[in-house]
Design an enzyme around this catalytic site. Structure first.
Site, mmCIF file in Angstrom:
data_model
loop_
_atom_site.group_PDB
_atom_site.id
_atom_site.type_symbol
_atom_site.label_atom_id
_atom_site.label_comp_id
_atom_site.label_asym_id
_atom_site.label_seq_id
_atom_site.Cartn_x
_atom_site.Cartn_y
_atom_site.Cartn_z
ATOM 1 N N LEU A 86 -8.820 -13.254 -2.490
ATOM 2 C CA LEU A 86 -9.795 -12.163 -2.404
ATOM 3 C C LEU A 86 -9.143 -10.846 -2.017
ATOM 4 O O LEU A 86 -8.251 -10.801 -1.167
ATOM 5 C CB LEU A 86 -10.875 -12.486 -1.367
ATOM 6 C CG LEU A 86 -11.693 -13.759 -1.559
ATOM 7 C CD1 LEU A 86 -12.851 -13.762 -0.576
ATOM 8 C CD2 LEU A 86 -12.188 -13.887 -2.976
ATOM 9 N N ARG A 87 -9.630 -9.769 -2.625
ATOM 10 C CA ARG A 87 -9.261 -8.420 -2.219
ATOM 11 C C ARG A 87 -10.461 -7.806 -1.508
ATOM 12 O O ARG A 87 -11.565 -7.821 -2.041
ATOM 13 C CB ARG A 87 -8.910 -7.571 -3.437
ATOM 14 C CG ARG A 87 -7.727 -8.061 -4.259
ATOM 15 C CD ARG A 87 -7.678 -7.340 -5.589
ATOM 16 N NE ARG A 87 -8.860 -7.625 -6.399
ATOM 17 C CZ ARG A 87 -9.253 -6.894 -7.448
ATOM 18 N NH1 ARG A 87 -8.576 -5.816 -7.792
ATOM 19 N NH2 ARG A 87 -10.318 -7.223 -8.136
ATOM 20 N N CYS A 103 -4.214 -9.627 6.075
ATOM 21 C CA CYS A 103 -3.502 -10.571 5.197
ATOM 22 C C CYS A 103 -2.024 -10.254 5.052
ATOM 23 O O CYS A 103 -1.181 -10.979 5.562
ATOM 24 C CB CYS A 103 -4.172 -10.616 3.827
ATOM 25 S SG CYS A 103 -5.794 -11.408 3.843
ATOM 26 N N LEU A 120 1.868 0.470 -6.725
ATOM 27 C CA LEU A 120 3.008 1.367 -6.733
ATOM 28 C C LEU A 120 2.582 2.755 -6.238
ATOM 29 O O LEU A 120 3.203 3.755 -6.561
ATOM 30 C CB LEU A 120 3.597 1.455 -8.146
ATOM 31 C CG LEU A 120 5.095 1.777 -8.251
ATOM 32 C CD1 LEU A 120 5.931 0.692 -7.600
ATOM 33 C CD2 LEU A 120 5.509 1.947 -9.716
#
Length: 444
Positions: free
Chosen positions: A156-157, A271, A261
């Site tokens: 999960l983000r 996390c 980036l």
């Protein structure tokens, strides 16, 4: 027959998984030892901010497919499949992961398993944990070998958790070595995730250790990519180059790509920092510590960005924070979240406060958590309130509200028009044209 699911641990991962599984049509029972958290969830009130999750939670409660409890006995009786979603924080004073909550959950559940079931670990754990927990289940579960353990890491983000749960980019199933148990676990997991698989999501089967390594390896790679471009920012500052243009040029190389980036203040949250440290610690235990020595530099580059941010702000103030006011925009570790765990923004704010600056912070969502984490800081109810009378403004979390700010609006509020863009989120020419002294990490 449709499987009935329990979700053990209702923090960020568990609450999201429980609500989304109920939305897919499963009967779900969420379990947590925290009575206050369970009461809030049962009332449809999320204990944290995640875009789009609260309506899913309330829908599950309203249609009766989602309930919550503090009783392991109730969960053991209810569930055909038990998802382990408890936290694995970093041990105080160490790099290693603290498995207290994982061990406690399995220790409490296993002796209550009197009928066949599948236990599915989703927590991020050091490699080797699943095999050890499988031994605990085999020893303590009254049902014996009919209680099977699988490992199904989460990806999960924060800010995209609902999407990532319902439309994952891959599903990984770590299966036991015994063929019959492995076939059963795979069959059950394929049934649970059938809608995702039908939509084309890859379903990858592996052994326990490979499945455990997938999540930490992914986080290690992403952390490395972030720290790489931030290392280039250090070089750019020394060479009077522009790291944002460098990043743009690199992103057009298909072998590199532009995601993760973005140069700036670096990563934080619950996390990436603790996972790469736990990965290093576990590699050392396995005798493979040399393979991950580069992650120590990745971690150090990340911390150096915070130090550089403080240095830039101090330079703009003539070399000292004493008797100077600093307006900080952002406290969460990333936008669309209220998570301040290992937040670069809050770390920078606290450091400047410790060096004598008067610091006022504003964040659209993370104010309550930020106050608990750093009570010595001052807080404002708006961006303009945070920068009122400021001698320097720091943009530390790239919320859209901050990216869209009109520099003229802030000009009338601040004491001096100095701004440091910690996320390279603003248009330098626009701010300079409005009379601001604009500085950013990795830019001339």
């Amino acid at each position: 027959m449709t499987q009935r699911l329990t979700v053990i641990g209702t923090g960020y991962l568990g609450a999201t998984h429980a609500a989304c599984m109920a939305d897919l049509g499963f009967e779900v029972l969420g379990l947590d030892a925290d009575k206050d958290k369970i009461a809030r969830l049962a009332a449809g009130d999320l204990p944290f901010y995640e875009p789009g999750l609260e309506p899913v939670l309330r829908r599950g409660l309203a249609n009766g497919r989602l309930r919550f409890t503090t009783s392991y006995e109730e969960a053991a009786e209810f569930g055909d499949v038990h998802f382990l979603c408890v936290g694995t924080p970093q041990k105080p004073g160490e790099y290693a992961a603290d498995l207290t909550y994982v061990d406690a959950a399995v220790g409490a559940l296993a002796p209550l398993l009197h009928r066949p079931c599948l236990i599915v670990g989703k927590s991020t754990v050091p490699v080797g944990t699943a095999a050890r927990l499988a031994e605990t289940v085999a020893r303590d579960a009254p049902v014996g070998g009919d209680a099977v353990l699988a490992w199904n890491p989460e990806f999960l983000r924060e800010g995209f958790a609902v999407q990532d749960t319902l439309h994952p980019d891959r599903i990984v199933a770590g299966l036991p070595g015994e063929q019959g148990a492995a076939e059963h676990a795979e069959k059950v997991l394929r049934e649970i995730y059938r809608t995702m698989i039908a939509a084309g999501t890859p379903f990858i089967t592996a052994d326990y250790p490979t499945a455990e390594l997938v999540k930490v390896s992914a986080n290690a790679f992403l952390a490395t990519k972030i720290s790489f471009i931030n290392a280039m920012a250090e070089v750019c500052e020394a060479a009077h180059a522009d790291v944002t243009k460098l990043s743009e040029a690199l992103s057009h190389d298909d072998r590199i790509g532009g995601r993760f980036l973005g140069p700036g203040l670096g990563f934080g949250g619950g996390c990436l920092p603790k996972d790469i440290r736990a990965f290093m610690a576990r590699a050392g235990e396995l005798g493979a510590d040399q393979a991950l020595t580069f992650l120590r530099e990745v971690d150090e580059i990340n911390i150096r960005r915070r130090i550089r941010m403080v240095d830039l702000a101090r330079q703009l103030l003539g070399g000292s924070f004493a008797d100077r006011t600093v307006g900080v925009l952002g406290a969460a570790f990333k936008p669309d979240s209220d998570d301040v765990r290992d937040s670069p923004a809050l770390d920078v704010a606290a450091t400047i406060r410790a060096q004598g600056g008067r610091v006022t912070v504003y964040d659209p969502r993370a104010m309550e958590n930020a106050r608990r984490a750093q009570p010595s800081l001052d807080f404002a109810s708006s961006a303009l309130g945070a920068v009122r009378g400021a001698h320097v403004v720091l943009l530390l979390t790239e919320w859209r509200e901050f990216r869209d700010m009109d520099p003229a609006d802030l000009s009338a509020t601040v004491a001096e028009r100095n701004i440091v863009d910690g996320r390279n989120a603003l248009d330098p020419e626009r701010w300079r044209a409005a009379g601001w002294n604009y500085r950013a990490l990795g830019r001339p």
